[in-house]
Design a protein around this motif. Structure first.
Motif, short mmCIF file in Angstrom:
data_model
loop_
_atom_site.label_atom_id
_atom_site.label_comp_id
_atom_site.label_asym_id
_atom_site.label_seq_id
_atom_site.Cartn_x
_atom_site.Cartn_y
_atom_site.Cartn_z
N THR A 50 -6.49 23.86 51.43
CA THR A 50 -5.37 23.82 51.14
C THR A 50 -4.83 22.64 50.06
O THR A 50 -5.46 21.52 49.85
N PRO A 51 -4.50 23.46 48.37
CA PRO A 51 -4.52 22.35 47.27
C PRO A 51 -3.69 21.71 47.57
O PRO A 51 -1.99 21.72 48.47
N TYR A 52 -4.14 20.11 47.33
CA TYR A 52 -2.21 18.95 47.67
C TYR A 52 -1.01 19.62 46.30
O TYR A 52 -1.46 19.13 45.28
N THR A 53 -0.50 19.90 47.02
CA THR A 53 1.22 20.17 46.62
C THR A 53 1.64 19.87 46.96
O THR A 53 2.51 20.66 47.67
N ARG A 61 -15.37 3.57 46.21
CA ARG A 61 -14.64 4.69 45.47
C ARG A 61 -14.50 5.73 46.41
O ARG A 61 -14.84 6.08 46.89
N TRP A 62 -13.22 6.06 45.23
CA TRP A 62 -12.80 8.20 45.99
C TRP A 62 -12.59 8.71 44.94
O TRP A 62 -11.03 8.23 44.52
N ASP A 63 -13.08 9.72 44.32
CA ASP A 63 -13.11 9.85 43.12
C ASP A 63 -12.34 11.82 43.92
O ASP A 63 -12.87 12.31 44.79
N ILE A 64 -10.74 11.44 44.13
CA ILE A 64 -9.84 12.17 44.45
C ILE A 64 -9.89 13.63 44.24
O ILE A 64 -9.39 13.34 42.89
N ASP A 65 -10.46 14.86 44.81
CA ASP A 65 -9.67 16.54 44.11
C ASP A 65 -8.94 16.60 44.63
O ASP A 65 -8.02 17.06 46.05
N PHE A 66 -7.90 16.62 44.37
CA PHE A 66 -6.30 17.11 44.59
C PHE A 66 -6.50 18.55 45.28
O PHE A 66 -5.03 19.18 45.52
N ASN A 108 -8.65 20.22 46.88
CA ASN A 108 -9.65 20.49 48.48
C ASN A 108 -9.52 18.49 48.36
O ASN A 108 -10.34 17.32 48.38
N ILE A 109 -8.88 17.26 49.19
CA ILE A 109 -7.93 16.47 49.33
C ILE A 109 -9.83 15.11 50.03
O ILE A 109 -9.70 14.35 49.93
N ASP A 110 -10.33 15.74 50.91
CA ASP A 110 -10.77 15.31 51.57
C ASP A 110 -12.19 15.84 50.91
O ASP A 110 -13.36 15.35 51.62
N ASN A 111 -12.70 16.48 50.12
CA ASN A 111 -14.24 17.06 49.50
C ASN A 111 -14.60 17.11 49.98
O ASN A 111 -16.44 16.63 50.08
N VAL A 112 -14.62 18.44 51.18
CA VAL A 112 -15.21 18.59 52.26
C VAL A 112 -17.18 19.36 51.58
O VAL A 112 -17.67 19.65 52.06
N SER A 113 -16.52 19.56 50.58
CA SER A 113 -17.36 20.97 49.91
C SER A 113 -18.02 19.96 48.21
O SER A 113 -19.06 20.10 47.76
N ASN A 114 -17.41 18.77 47.88
CA ASN A 114 -18.38 18.17 47.32
C ASN A 114 -18.50 16.50 48.10
O ASN A 114 -17.48 15.69 47.26
#
Length: 411
Positions: free
Chosen positions: A29-32, A274-279, A281-287
């Protein structure tokens, strides 16, 4: 504050610790998140000399459409819901000829005046802090006019504005309480969007807001890993001077309510990584290339350890933590100083000392060769120079954690 640890090379190996695998939960879920603070809007009626303060923007706007109020502005911010370190701001109103909205907290004389002069209680406007917290501002209350005739009150957070009003004939009543400083917007780094997120100069704030009010469209129930949470801080890289071998993070930590949370919540801090956060998909399971990879600590609960500190190694598909060390438990309403150092060799030393007392001996201390904690084909990220701070949330409770005097350097 400098942590009084012996300055020595990282050369000794701590006793072997049991590795515990605790994979990060995933969220698609997108992080909002909803902001923890709400703006308090102010309008003024010159004809009846009344300042209106409200969390309801529609009410503020309506007052400017035919009701004689003008100058709609955001005056300050308040917590939407009661927290461990807040008090309510009550709203009263009195009709003609004195027509005035009165806003009070816990000053006994104000309540006595409101009751004696016929003010009608209208509810709670929001919640402000009882005493200063890191990053907060004093809320000054001023008044003008007669108590029994036409009186008006005004709230400001600026010393210069307070002094200007006093020079114009206003009387300074008292500091009503303290309010959060906020100039941050969602999404991160945006110049416009949804305001109401905390700002702490030279520091960082982590918040979780689960409690409900009609004005707060936010919940912490369900399966979303960080629903209701705000406070990611991620720096992908830092400048590493020639010859430096150790990244060091220091900060002071204080919380009014975090250290009595259920056993599932903890703060994760990763260094030399590092942690290049994708908001989205917070835990970046697809990347996995954007996911966390670092060596650091967990502050708070993991299984049955309680509120203490443990080593944590992070890699894109999982993480490992050291076993419980039987060290001191951290408590609410106490200031602690943290120092975390991670070397190019993957060794880590951390220490926690009480911040309020003249004590130089750490109450929590650990030294480990962190290389042995990485798994799944991943190793310590030797070349990375970034860091991150985040909270792993699973409880349905509110809390706030303040990290002040935050610094990240190389030695």
């Amino acid at each position: 504050m400098t942590l009084p640890l012996p300055h020595r090379p990282f050369g000794r190996l701590a006793a072997c610790a049991l590795l515990v695998l605790a994979p990060w939960m995933a969220s698609a879920t997108p992080y909002t998140p909803a902001p923890p603070f709400s703006a308090i809007y102010e309008t003024y009626s010159p004809s009846i000399t009344d300042n209106l303060y409200t969390m309801d923007y529609a009410e503020a706007l309506s007052s400017t459409n035919g009701a004689g109020y003008t100058n709609l502005r955001t005056a300050f911010y308040l917590e939407r819901t009661p927290q461990a370190h807040t008090k309510p701001m009550y709203r009263y109103v009195k009709g003609a000829p004195q027509t005035e909205h009165l806003f009070i907290t816990d000053f006994p004389q104000d309540l006595a005046d409101a009751q004696a002069l016929g003010y009608i209680y209208e509810g709670i406007t929001g919640y402000l802090y009882r005493s200063p917290v890191p990053g907060s501002l004093p809320l000054y209350r001023l008044s003008r006019g007669s108590l029994n005739a036409d009186r008006v009150h005004k709230f400001v957070t600026s010393d210069s504005e307070k002094n200007t009003l006093i020079a114009q004939g206003w009387t300074f009543d008292h500091i009503e309480g303290y309010v959060p400083r906020t100039t941050l917007y969602w999404p991160p780094n945006a110049s416009s969007g949804t305001p109401g997120f905390p700002l702490l100069p030279n520091g960082h704030i982590l918040t979780r807001r689960c409690q409900q009010t009609p004005l707060q469209n936010n919940t912490c129930t369900g399966t979303t890993f960080r629903n209701g949470y705000f406070g990611y801080k991620t720096v992908l890289s830092t400048f590493k001077p020639a010859g430096a071998t150790t990244q060091v993070m220091e900060f002071d930590l204080w919380s009014p309510d975090y250290f009595d949370q259920p056993q599932s919540d903890h703060i994760a801090i990763g260094l030399h990584g590092r942690w290049d956060i994708d908001f989205g998909n917070i835990d970046n399971v697809s990347n996995l290339a954007r996911n966390h990879h670092a060596l650091g600590i967990a502050i708070g609960a993991f299984e049955k350890c309680g509120m203490t500190v443990r080593l944590e190694a992070f890699w894109p598909t999982g993480n490992n933590v050291s076993r419980c060390g039987g060290q001191a438990q951290l408590e609410n309403n106490r200031l602690y100083h943290f120092r975390i150092a991670v070397t190019d060799k993957g060794e880590i030393e951390y220490a926690v000392t009480p911040g309020y007392m003249d004590i130089v001996t750490p109450i929590i201390h650990g030294f480990y060769n962190g290389n042995s904690y990485f798994n799944g084909g991943y190793t310590f990220p030797t070349q990375e120079t970034g860091y991150f701070i985040a909270t792993a949330t699973a409880s349905e409770e509110d809390y706030t954690v303040y990290l002040s005097n935050l610094s990240v350097t190389w030695e």
